[in-house]
Design an enzyme around this catalytic site. Structure first.
Site, PDB file in Angstrom:
ATOM      1  N   HIS A 150      51.298 107.650 114.441  1.00  0.00           N
ATOM      2  CA  HIS A 150      52.623 107.199 113.982  1.00  0.00           C
ATOM      3  C   HIS A 150      52.454 106.292 112.772  1.00  0.00           C
ATOM      4  O   HIS A 150      51.337 106.075 112.292  1.00  0.00           O
ATOM      5  CB  HIS A 150      53.429 106.582 115.123  1.00  0.00           C
ATOM      6  CG  HIS A 150      52.862 105.321 115.715  1.00  0.00           C
ATOM      7  ND1 HIS A 150      52.709 104.163 115.001  1.00  0.00           N
ATOM      8  CD2 HIS A 150      52.419 105.045 116.963  1.00  0.00           C
ATOM      9  CE1 HIS A 150      52.210 103.221 115.779  1.00  0.00           C
ATOM     10  NE2 HIS A 150      52.010 103.741 116.982  1.00  0.00           N
TER      11      HIS A 150
ATOM     12  N   HIS B 119      51.997  94.634 128.811  1.00  0.00           N
ATOM     13  CA  HIS B 119      52.557  95.802 129.498  1.00  0.00           C
ATOM     14  C   HIS B 119      53.700  95.463 130.444  1.00  0.00           C
ATOM     15  O   HIS B 119      54.356  96.358 130.977  1.00  0.00           O
ATOM     16  CB  HIS B 119      51.439  96.569 130.224  1.00  0.00           C
ATOM     17  CG  HIS B 119      50.443  97.132 129.263  1.00  0.00           C
ATOM     18  ND1 HIS B 119      49.330  96.442 128.855  1.00  0.00           N
ATOM     19  CD2 HIS B 119      50.438  98.299 128.574  1.00  0.00           C
ATOM     20  CE1 HIS B 119      48.662  97.164 127.972  1.00  0.00           C
ATOM     21  NE2 HIS B 119      49.318  98.286 127.774  1.00  0.00           N
TER      22      HIS B 119
HETATM   23  N1  MSP Z   1      41.200 102.277 120.106  1.00  0.00           N
HETATM   24  C1  MSP Z   1      41.556 100.949 119.804  1.00  0.00           C
HETATM   25  C2  MSP Z   1      40.821 100.473 118.572  1.00  0.00           C
HETATM   26  C3  MSP Z   1      39.329 100.500 118.657  1.00  0.00           C
HETATM   27  S1  MSP Z   1      38.581 100.022 117.174  1.00  0.00           S
HETATM   28  C4  MSP Z   1      37.003  99.807 117.525  1.00  0.00           C
HETATM   29  C5  MSP Z   1      43.058 100.867 119.537  1.00  0.00           C
HETATM   30  N2  MSP Z   1      43.667 101.999 119.210  1.00  0.00           N
HETATM   31  S2  MSP Z   1      45.212 102.125 118.861  1.00  0.00           S
HETATM   32  O1  MSP Z   1      45.478 103.531 118.739  1.00  0.00           O
HETATM   33  O2  MSP Z   1      46.017 101.405 119.774  1.00  0.00           O
HETATM   34  O3  MSP Z   1      45.362 101.547 117.440  1.00  0.00           O
HETATM   35  C6  MSP Z   1      45.687 100.210 117.195  1.00  0.00           C
HETATM   36  C7  MSP Z   1      45.813 100.032 115.707  1.00  0.00           C
HETATM   37  O4  MSP Z   1      46.804 100.950 115.180  1.00  0.00           O
HETATM   38  C8  MSP Z   1      46.314  98.683 115.251  1.00  0.00           C
HETATM   39  O5  MSP Z   1      45.301  97.709 115.214  1.00  0.00           O
HETATM   40  C9  MSP Z   1      46.843  99.040 113.884  1.00  0.00           C
HETATM   41  O6  MSP Z   1      45.801  99.283 113.016  1.00  0.00           O
HETATM   42  C10 MSP Z   1      47.556 100.350 114.162  1.00  0.00           C
HETATM   43  N3  MSP Z   1      48.905 100.139 114.667  1.00  0.00           N
HETATM   44  C11 MSP Z   1      49.432 100.668 115.804  1.00  0.00           C
HETATM   45  N4  MSP Z   1      50.752 100.286 115.900  1.00  0.00           N
HETATM   46  C12 MSP Z   1      51.090  99.535 114.840  1.00  0.00           C
HETATM   47  C13 MSP Z   1      52.294  98.948 114.391  1.00  0.00           C
HETATM   48  N5  MSP Z   1      53.436  99.035 115.036  1.00  0.00           N
HETATM   49  N6  MSP Z   1      52.254  98.283 113.222  1.00  0.00           N
HETATM   50  C14 MSP Z   1      51.111  98.179 112.481  1.00  0.00           C
HETATM   51  N7  MSP Z   1      49.961  98.730 112.878  1.00  0.00           N
HETATM   52  C15 MSP Z   1      49.904  99.389 114.065  1.00  0.00           C
HETATM   53  O7  MSP Z   1      43.578  99.777 119.616  1.00  0.00           O
END
Ligand code: MSP
Length: 633
Positions: free
Chosen positions: A18, A146
């Site tokens: 997304h 959560h």
């Molecule tokens: N798998 C772990 C990360 C492991 S890294 C060694 C994870 N994955 S995640 O799919 O949840 O991705 C999180 C990351 O996605 C956030 O840190 C950011 O980079 C991005 N984002 C997800 N939702 C977001 C927003 N709503 N806004 C901005 N960035 C966002 O955590």
């Protein structure tokens, strides 16, 4: 050779990509391109995180095996990035055999070193977070992220003793003020460190979860997903077998959002230290994209799909908007309306118009060739110097991830260049046959476009390459910051092309633009400013609304009866913003000498003025009541 190694988080495959994921990855791509412009050799790593409870449950929900499921979603991530012109060096998946070997190697090493111990633990486990929570972390007995009660669990597990490294990490943070950026996040981490670190549970019994990397010294356990995931930053560059990993690791920088600050700012440096490796150079932390004030996330279901946005607006507009709208580090609210408004104003009206009018004039007055410049005057020099100094300041902001401020500086320079066109009026120079002067003005503008095209490449790569092509230049040769700043690269006589408008003005269905504004950029070329007499032709008056009702069969239109001072009817597209009864008695500004038109069968004798921004539309009203019919000017 200067080198730079940059990573994004590896995204969980429990959700499709997304806009939140897209933002981080666009930032990484922009920085990677920026570094390439500066002459760095760049390694840009992204990928997917494919182990853990969450993935197993997502697969089950779709009736797939975890393997089938992760393959499917990883592919979606991989296919999304090119849509946004993202060019990574390597896409890593934690289910690759090579990554597994690295994780097992590290576990074995730390176990032998004595950093990992085995013990029984009783605690409160959150399945959403996939970890034990401390009592301090709970809010009203619930997991703060959560909003669910954690499950009490008693288990034997492997633990990594973080507290041994706590003082070292505090010291490291104090000595390296830019280790975590922006500085607010560094403070947050120091606060967590001062509270003290508990041992980190790094295993999960296979009886409960089998979708993970097995412990090399105990087949009854798999690794905690974070321990596995963080190591991608090393396995992705070939650690430990491929000797080139070291040259990249020395120059590593990570980009994340604040949701995963703790694993990156605490667990990861400690893991590295325990391994006897240097820590990364910098961690760049951004805020959240919100939609209707709530964090965009799969669990809330309020997500925007990057592919949809790209198909509606094009990749460069989306990239530009993301970088320009969010102050890196802080949260930002997403709306398509804001995207349209901002890119129309800054890309279509300002930058696009500068490009189009310059190239059109070169086409018309110089037979489509770079003109021979006459003598340089102080005005030309001022424009050149302001632009070059804007680029210098832009570079500083880019180096520090302050993209929105950097773009602001370039926009200011673009507006300056548009004013220069207005003042120099090349069409007048052409009429008067002042060829030397005309040549210098257009040459200065073409050079400005060349510089802008290069420095904007990291943000809007496709448009920048098109523009360089139209200037008769080869992107491969020109894409260097040093070359961009060498004023005077364009050779007189070289052919240039007008090309298509780079950023045609967008019209959203709800943002209907009056016909009068639909002039093509070409028509605007020589008519950007008007003598006062032109303005005086418009009969603008204050009108008082005496009656208002909806126009049947439409959602947008209201029929207003106004006094100005005579009575007239006017149809206005404001029904989404005003109820009819709110309008009665209001004074508004009316364009009184528009040709009358019949709209949905209602006679409209004029137009009401309003201002529009991201929040919607508001009518222009006099500060105090005036006599109906009073002249506006
Ligand atoms: N798998 C772990 C990360 C492991 S890294 C060694 C994870 N994955 S995640 O799919 O949840 O991705 C999180 C990351 O996605 C956030 O840190 C950011 O980079 C991005 N984002 C997800 N939702 C977001 C927003 N709503 N806004 C901005 N960035 C966002 O955590």
């Amino acid at each position: 050779m200067k080198r730079f190694y940059l990573t994004t988080p590896i995204y969980y495959v429990n959700a499709e990509p997304h806009l939140g994921h897209a933002y981080t990855t666009v930032v990484a791509d922009t920085v990677a391109r920026w570094k390439r412009l500066q002459g760095y050799e760049v390694f840009f790593l992204t990928g997917t995180d494919e182990h853990g409870d969450k993935i197993v449950r997502a697969a089950e929900a779709q009736g797939l095996t975890p393997r089938e499921y992760v393959d499917r979603i990883a592919e979606k991530f991989r296919q999304t990035w090119p849509l946004l012109h993202i060019q990574y060096t390597r896409f890593i998946r934690t289910t690759e055999p090579n990554h597994k070997r690295v994780v097992q190697h590290v576990l074995q090493f730390l176990y032998e070193k004595g950093d990992i111990s085995f013990g029984e633990y009783e605690g409160l486990y959150c399945f959403g977070c996939e970890r034990f929570l401390t009592r301090k972390e709970l809010r009203d007995g619930l997991c703060p992220d959560h909003r669910t009660p954690p499950t009490p669990l008693r288990e034997s597990n492997y633990f990594f003793d973080l507290s041994r490294y706590q003082d070292w990490l505090i010291d490291h943070l104090q000595k390296h003020s830019d280790f975590i950026q922006p500085p607010g996040y560094r403070e947050e981490v120091l606060g967590l460190l001062r509270e003290g670190l508990e041992p980190l549970c790094i295993s999960r019994p296979k009886s409960r979860l089998s979708w993970g990397i097995e412990f090399p010294f105990d087949p009854n356990y798999v690794t905690y997903v974070w321990f596995d995931a963080l190591l991608n930053y090393l396995s992705g560059i070939g650690y430990p077998d491929d000797p080139s990993w070291e040259k990249w690791w020395q120059v590593a920088e990570h980009i994340i959002a604040k949701d995963i600050l703790k694993p990156h700012a605490i667990y990861w440096p400690i893991m590295l230290r325990a391994l006897g490796l240097p820590v990364y150079r910098r961690l760049h932390v951004h805020g959240y994209w919100n939609l209707n004030q709530a964090k965009m996330s799969k669990s809330l279901g309020n997500v925007v799909r990057p592919g949809d946005l790209v198909s509606r607006y094009g990749a460069d507009r989306v990239r530009y908007f993301l970088l320009r709208e969010m102050a890196f580090g802080q949260d930002a609210e997403f709306s398509e309306e804001a995207l349209v408004l901002r890119t129309n104003a800054e890309l279509a009206n300002d930058f696009g118009n500068l490009v189009f009018r310059t190239l059109s004039m070169v086409g018309k007055y110089c037979q489509g060739r770079v003109p021979v410049p006459g003598e340089e005057t102080p005005e030309d020099r001022t424009l050149k110097e302001r632009l070059l100094s804007a680029v210098e300041n832009f570079a500083r902001e880019m180096d520090n991830f302050r993209f929105h401020l950097g773009l602001n500086l370039l926009n200011e320079a673009v507006r300056e260049a548009n004013r220069y066109v207005d003042h120099q009026a090349p069409w007048e120079l052409n009429k008067k046959g002042k060829q030397d002067r005309l040549g210098r003005v257009l040459y200065t503008l073409l050079e400005a476009l060349r510089v802008l095209a290069v420095v904007l490449w990291p943000i809007i790569p496709r448009s920048s390459e098109l523009l360089l092509g139209n200037l008769g230049l080869s992107p491969a040769e020109e894409l260097s910051l040093e070359r961009a700043l060498a004023w005077g690269r364009l050779k007189p006589g070289q052919e240039v092309q007008r090309g298509k408008a780079l950023f045609p003005r967008l019209e959203k269905p709800s943002l209907e633009v009056p016909d009068g504004e639909k002039d093509s950029a070409e028509e605007k070329v020589e008519e950007k400013t008007y003598p006062l007499e032109e303005f005086k032709k418009w009969d603008l008056r204050v009108a008082e609304v005496v009656a208002a009702e909806r126009v049947p069969g439409t959602d947008r239109l209201l029929k207003l009866t106004v006094r100005c001072p005579e009575e007239r009817t006017v149809v206005a597209g404001i029904a989404e913003y005003y109820r009819p009864e709110e309008l009665v008695g209001k004074q508004v500004v009316l364009v009184a000498n528009l040709k009358p038109a019949r709209i949905r069968g209602v006679l409209s004798q004029g137009m009401i003025l309003a201002a529009r921004d991201a929040k919607g539309l508001r009518l222009l009203v006099p500060e105090e009541a005036v006599t109906p019919g009073a002249e506006v000017g």
